[in-house]
Design a protein around this motif. Sequence first.
Motif, PDB file in Angstrom:
ATOM      1  N   VAL A  76       4.915   3.456  14.018  1.00  0.00           N
ATOM      2  CA  VAL A  76       5.265   3.122  12.636  1.00  0.00           C
ATOM      3  C   VAL A  76       4.146   2.318  11.987  1.00  0.00           C
ATOM      4  O   VAL A  76       3.775   2.577  10.836  1.00  0.00           O
ATOM      5  CB  VAL A  76       6.617   2.372  12.571  1.00  0.00           C
ATOM      6  CG1 VAL A  76       6.855   1.787  11.193  1.00  0.00           C
ATOM      7  CG2 VAL A  76       7.747   3.313  12.960  1.00  0.00           C
ATOM      8  N   ALA A  77       3.578   1.362  12.703  1.00  0.00           N
ATOM      9  CA  ALA A  77       2.483   0.551  12.156  1.00  0.00           C
ATOM     10  C   ALA A  77       1.306   1.446  11.749  1.00  0.00           C
ATOM     11  O   ALA A  77       0.693   1.238  10.694  1.00  0.00           O
ATOM     12  CB  ALA A  77       2.035  -0.503  13.164  1.00  0.00           C
ATOM     13  N   THR A  78       1.013   2.448  12.564  1.00  0.00           N
ATOM     14  CA  THR A  78      -0.076   3.374  12.246  1.00  0.00           C
ATOM     15  C   THR A  78       0.254   4.181  10.987  1.00  0.00           C
ATOM     16  O   THR A  78      -0.590   4.337  10.102  1.00  0.00           O
ATOM     17  CB  THR A  78      -0.330   4.320  13.435  1.00  0.00           C
ATOM     18  OG1 THR A  78      -0.715   3.537  14.567  1.00  0.00           O
ATOM     19  CG2 THR A  78      -1.414   5.330  13.110  1.00  0.00           C
ATOM     20  N   LEU A  79       1.490   4.669  10.893  1.00  0.00           N
ATOM     21  CA  LEU A  79       1.882   5.451   9.719  1.00  0.00           C
ATOM     22  C   LEU A  79       1.915   4.594   8.461  1.00  0.00           C
ATOM     23  O   LEU A  79       1.562   5.067   7.378  1.00  0.00           O
ATOM     24  CB  LEU A  79       3.238   6.125   9.962  1.00  0.00           C
ATOM     25  CG  LEU A  79       3.231   7.236  11.019  1.00  0.00           C
ATOM     26  CD1 LEU A  79       4.654   7.665  11.357  1.00  0.00           C
ATOM     27  CD2 LEU A  79       2.391   8.418  10.553  1.00  0.00           C
ATOM     28  N   VAL A  80       2.292   3.337   8.606  1.00  0.00           N
ATOM     29  CA  VAL A  80       2.280   2.408   7.465  1.00  0.00           C
ATOM     30  C   VAL A  80       0.837   2.160   7.039  1.00  0.00           C
ATOM     31  O   VAL A  80       0.500   2.209   5.852  1.00  0.00           O
ATOM     32  CB  VAL A  80       3.007   1.090   7.817  1.00  0.00           C
ATOM     33  CG1 VAL A  80       2.738   0.012   6.767  1.00  0.00           C
ATOM     34  CG2 VAL A  80       4.508   1.330   7.954  1.00  0.00           C
TER      35      VAL A  80
END
Length: 153
Positions: free
Chosen positions: A74-78
């Motif tokens: 999720v952090a990467t997609l954010v």
Amino acid sequence: MPDKQEGTAQDSIGAWAKRCYFAGRDVMDSVLRPHGLGSVQWYVLHRLATVGPVIQRDLGRLLEIERATMSGIVATLVRKGLVEQVPDQADQRQKLLRLTDAGAKLWTTLPDLSFIRAVAFGGMDAADIETAIGVLRTATERLESLLEKGNRP
């Protein structure tokens, strides 16, 4: 003298299920790589694009992804600007995930990955596929039940 167990293990249903899974995932990753995505990132985007916003914890459970792994994905997609995390209105402690405009736009440009299933299973008898699904489902349920009960062989 060759080990009979080694040959059997390599030809087992579990070994072939694992090889098939990894081969499909490798094809998926190779198709997604030019778009800057991995297969698990695609699954997150797929869920958000087709179903809508979801609580991060629930998505991790649905995809059977460890909490820490899910947080990293999720952090990467954010960071890529494809997904946003906002506090859930019902429970501020929970993070609601939703596609950004950029994520929605990217989703519309991604290739249709259904060809992977067509390549893998196209031309196979439907009854054979149903049998394979039934065997793997039953085996999985039995093993999961064993773990839930805390049993060990």
